[in-house]
Design a protein around this motif. Structure first.
Motif, PDB file in Angstrom:
ATOM      1  N   ASP A  27       0.821  -1.210   0.000  1.00  0.00           N
ATOM      2  CA  ASP A  27       0.000   0.000   0.000  1.00  0.00           C
ATOM      3  C   ASP A  27       0.859   1.265   0.000  1.00  0.00           C
TER       4      ASP A  27
ATOM      5  N   ALA B 295      -3.661   1.686  -4.553  1.00  0.00           N
ATOM      6  CA  ALA B 295      -3.792   1.214  -3.171  1.00  0.00           C
ATOM      7  C   ALA B 295      -4.516   2.251  -2.312  1.00  0.00           C
TER       8      ALA B 295
ATOM      9  N   ARG C  78       2.129   6.478  -1.863  1.00  0.00           N
ATOM     10  CA  ARG C  78       1.121   5.421  -1.940  1.00  0.00           C
ATOM     11  C   ARG C  78       1.328   4.641  -3.235  1.00  0.00           C
TER      12      ARG C  78
ATOM     13  N   ASP D 147      -4.526   3.593   1.915  1.00  0.00           N
ATOM     14  CA  ASP D 147      -3.736   3.479   3.143  1.00  0.00           C
ATOM     15  C   ASP D 147      -4.494   3.967   4.371  1.00  0.00           C
TER      16      ASP D 147
END
Length: 245
Positions: free
Chosen positions: A70, A219, A215, A221
């Motif tokens: 991530d 993804a 990032r 986070d």
């Protein structure tokens, strides 16, 4: 003051989506500080963070090959640049989270030295090895070679360099006495009681040591990337010897 920063940061951080886990790929030299930062994040009621530590080059290649990370935190700009060019990270999310310095370490107790062009490293090695991370691919090794070359010291020790996959392994060789000297980040030396920092490389002898984070493309986070630059996280970066970016 720190408690107030901690509470404010946790309250300001949005929770992760239910059932989610943040997977972070991070440079080995960040281990102690980033573990503490992740624990602080989780203490605020957020979902768990799992961190995979290795050399930045190895982690970047894994991401390029589709590893499900991530967040990527690199020990130098070049590997993050490579992932940005290949579209494997979200360029808009990129930011520097910490800085560091490069030091010469010795096994056990040793007197300080001045690191400049007059330093006789071969004599100091006494036939032993100079422990470094891989000088062509791992950031700590790249910075170390840059510094030695700029000071005119590389040619004299090149044949004596023992290269490791990451800076923590290079540190361990010196801590165990398998190499009399090594080049690591200042923060690594701080957490190892069996080595002594005998000198700091001049800042102008190598590129600035910065840790960019971003990032991974596609993804999520849950806010942990932003948390890495929060005031509460900054206190922990500094506690472990990292400089502000």
């Amino acid at each position: 003051m720190f408690r107030a920063l901690l509470i404010a940061a946790v309250l300001a951080t949005p929770p992760l989506r239910a059932g989610a886990e943040v997977l972070v790929f991070a440079a080995s030299s960040l281990t102690d500080a980033l573990d503490r930062i992740a624990a602080l994040w989780e203490a605020g009621g957020n979902e768990p963070v799992t961190i995979s530590y290795a050399g930045s080059s190895a982690l970047a290649r894994q991401i390029q090959q589709g590893a499900p990370a991530d967040i990527f935190v690199s020990a130098n700009q070049e590997w993050m640049d490579a992932l940005q060019r290949s579209g494997d990270v979200d360029a808009a999310s990129r930011r520097d989270v910490a800085g560091n310095a490069l030091v010469l370490i010795a096994h056990g107790d040793a007197p300080p030295v001045t690191i400049d062009a007059a330093l006789d490293l071969p004599a100091m090695l006494k036939g032993g090895r100079l422990s470094m991370a891989m000088t062509a691919s791992v950031p700590a090794g790249i910075y170390g070679r840059q510094a030695l070359e700029s000071l005119g010291l590389w040619q004299g020790v090149e044949a004596s360099v023992a290269q490791s996959d990451n800076v923590r392994t290079a540190l361990a060789f010196v801590a165990r006495g398998e190499a009399p000297l090594g080049i690591t980040y200042a923060t690594d030396a701080l957490v190892e009681p069996d080595v002594t920092v005998i000198g700091r490389f001049p800042e102008g002898s190598h590129a600035p040591i910065l840790y960019p984070a971003a990032r991974v493309a596609g993804a999520q986070d849950g806010g942990f990337l932003d948390f890495l630059t929060s005031d509460a996280a900054r206190e922990l970066w500094r506690e472990y010897g990292f400089g502000d970016p």
